[in-house]
Write a protein that holds these residues in place. Sequence first.
Motif, PDB file in Angstrom:
ATOM      1  N   SER A 252       0.830  -1.209   0.000  1.00  0.00           N
ATOM      2  CA  SER A 252       0.000   0.000   0.000  1.00  0.00           C
ATOM      3  C   SER A 252       0.861   1.254   0.000  1.00  0.00           C
ATOM      4  O   SER A 252       0.542   2.248  -0.668  1.00  0.00           O
ATOM      5  CB  SER A 252      -0.932   0.006   1.220  1.00  0.00           C
ATOM      6  OG  SER A 252      -1.973  -0.926   1.067  1.00  0.00           O
ATOM      7  N   ARG A 255       2.044   2.044  -3.414  1.00  0.00           N
ATOM      8  CA  ARG A 255       1.019   2.740  -4.197  1.00  0.00           C
ATOM      9  C   ARG A 255       0.866   4.196  -3.752  1.00  0.00           C
ATOM     10  O   ARG A 255       0.627   5.095  -4.576  1.00  0.00           O
ATOM     11  CB  ARG A 255      -0.315   1.997  -4.083  1.00  0.00           C
ATOM     12  CG  ARG A 255      -0.315   0.656  -4.827  1.00  0.00           C
ATOM     13  CD  ARG A 255      -1.674   0.018  -4.836  1.00  0.00           C
ATOM     14  NE  ARG A 255      -2.042  -0.566  -3.565  1.00  0.00           N
ATOM     15  CZ  ARG A 255      -1.695  -1.800  -3.169  1.00  0.00           C
ATOM     16  NH1 ARG A 255      -0.959  -2.570  -3.960  1.00  0.00           N
ATOM     17  NH2 ARG A 255      -2.090  -2.269  -2.003  1.00  0.00           N
ATOM     18  N   ARG A 280      -4.231   7.564   0.602  1.00  0.00           N
ATOM     19  CA  ARG A 280      -4.001   6.132   0.347  1.00  0.00           C
ATOM     20  C   ARG A 280      -4.017   5.355   1.666  1.00  0.00           C
ATOM     21  O   ARG A 280      -4.575   4.247   1.754  1.00  0.00           O
ATOM     22  CB  ARG A 280      -2.662   5.941  -0.364  1.00  0.00           C
ATOM     23  CG  ARG A 280      -2.276   4.495  -0.625  1.00  0.00           C
ATOM     24  CD  ARG A 280      -3.174   3.788  -1.616  1.00  0.00           C
ATOM     25  NE  ARG A 280      -3.073   4.354  -2.944  1.00  0.00           N
ATOM     26  CZ  ARG A 280      -3.651   3.822  -4.025  1.00  0.00           C
ATOM     27  NH1 ARG A 280      -4.379   2.707  -3.912  1.00  0.00           N
ATOM     28  NH2 ARG A 280      -3.542   4.400  -5.210  1.00  0.00           N
ATOM     29  N   GLU A 284      -6.796   2.369   2.102  1.00  0.00           N
ATOM     30  CA  GLU A 284      -6.366   0.971   2.110  1.00  0.00           C
ATOM     31  C   GLU A 284      -5.974   0.458   3.489  1.00  0.00           C
ATOM     32  O   GLU A 284      -5.854  -0.755   3.668  1.00  0.00           O
ATOM     33  CB  GLU A 284      -5.194   0.778   1.144  1.00  0.00           C
ATOM     34  CG  GLU A 284      -5.587   0.973  -0.301  1.00  0.00           C
ATOM     35  CD  GLU A 284      -4.509   0.532  -1.284  1.00  0.00           C
ATOM     36  OE1 GLU A 284      -4.765   0.613  -2.490  1.00  0.00           O
ATOM     37  OE2 GLU A 284      -3.417   0.092  -0.852  1.00  0.00           O
TER      38      GLU A 284
END
Length: 515
Positions: A252, A255, A280, A284
């Motif tokens: 994560s 990303r 993010r 997540e």
Amino acid sequence: MATTRSSAAAQPALGEQQPIVTSEEQAPAAAPAKPATHDTVPPPALLDFMMKSWKPRSKKLPPKIKQAEAFKARRRALSKLFPGETLIIPTGHEKVRANDTNFRFRPGSDFYYLTGNLEPDCVLVLQPKEKGGHTDVLFVEPNPGRTDATFFTDRVKGELWEGPRLGVKESQTRYGVDQARGLNELPDFLSGLSGAASRPTRLLRGLSPKVDGAVPEPAEKDKDKGLAQALSEMRLLKDAQELRELQTSIDSTHRGFEDVIRGLKTAKTERYVEGIFNLRARVEGNDVGYRTIAASGAHACILHWHHNDGPLVPGDLLLLDAGVEGQTLYTADITRTLPISGKFSKEQREIYELVLEAQDAAFAEVKPGNDFMEPNRAAMRVLAEGLEALGILEDAEVALKDEHQFYKRYSLHNVSHMLGLDVHDCAQARQETYKYGKLQAGMVLTVEPGLYFQMDDLTVPKRYRGIGVRIEDDVVVTARGCKVLSADIPRKAKDVEAWMKSLWAADKAARKGKK
């Protein structure tokens, strides 16, 4: 409307979404909270109306959390370390941010490690049995449902304010403990622990002032500390499930870094970078594992730059130190230093390549049997010799002597700390098992050398001043060496440039395709 706490019962545990379940009718845990200054007191007729005509709740018990046996095994392992002693592990409470608004609750790491429970205010007790071993007793917030007006009037605990809680019987099933009791029973339980006839008691202090106050401190000052040490040392070695959770958080984070790179085309300030990454983390994961460091230009020379209020200037570097804390609370801790324009300058690349070389040297020393500090020694030697080559240190060998350590003017920190449920994990472990101990397979640590040249440092050539570079990765010690869990995140200078270019090109192509 401002809220004071999130619905803990709706948070996921160990990779699954925790169902919203309400309990059977039980007595309320405490008297109704006082109304806020801006509230009006509900008239009796309204309270009477609110108590009627609700659909009966389901009596179906919730499923047991995934990995419940792993949590149980940890409780049994802790039990064996303290035979015949009562062990008390609170999770802690919400903390006030300002006036009557609280920070988002995050469970105590040791409590979570032993239970998988994300709700606030709970307390785990391991109660010794007569014939050995312990009984798990989990004290949780009861849920009176619609049988008590607090569901409507209590803005701190009420269901209509904060959402449903599991309740007592549901918690026992959900977390696989031997017993669950209401928090309203805890004061009597704790008062029963005092007296000469009681069993020895250890408490994980500093998490709940009320529990701390109810359990007298032991005469032996280090007794309670022994419980904290034992839990930290248990957590030094990660099992396969923990490694999977860490990898999820690292992926994560990867990303999130890519989100930031895409945003650099339009972002104007460090605050924008922080916001992009933190989005993010909340989408997540549970949150960020620590305050995001988005340090551009000379701000990168301040190790824990949290203001994040500076401009993003083309040609400068952005040092991004950030980590997603997953739904199961395991956190990543990654740093990449990115050229805001997509290309390193000659001087930036020189420093970046030196830090990268130091990191490679440290990786080579992360293996079972080596001292925990050996990766640091290897990295510092590379940095010191590189600083000598750059004309910044006169003599690397002199600088490396323990009585000098002159290289620290520019490197500032060591390269490793343990990682897991906390970003600086296992902090209560004894020095002889951590800082001065040996690396073992299953340990997870960071490797993060850096160089920081202050703007006003006259020992540094002017062309390097204001450059700060850190490269940080998360590694697990294996049987023969280490595995870099964050290896998929580009770190070589040329790969970082290519990474940024490819993301920008993909975004450009996507925009063209929409026209």
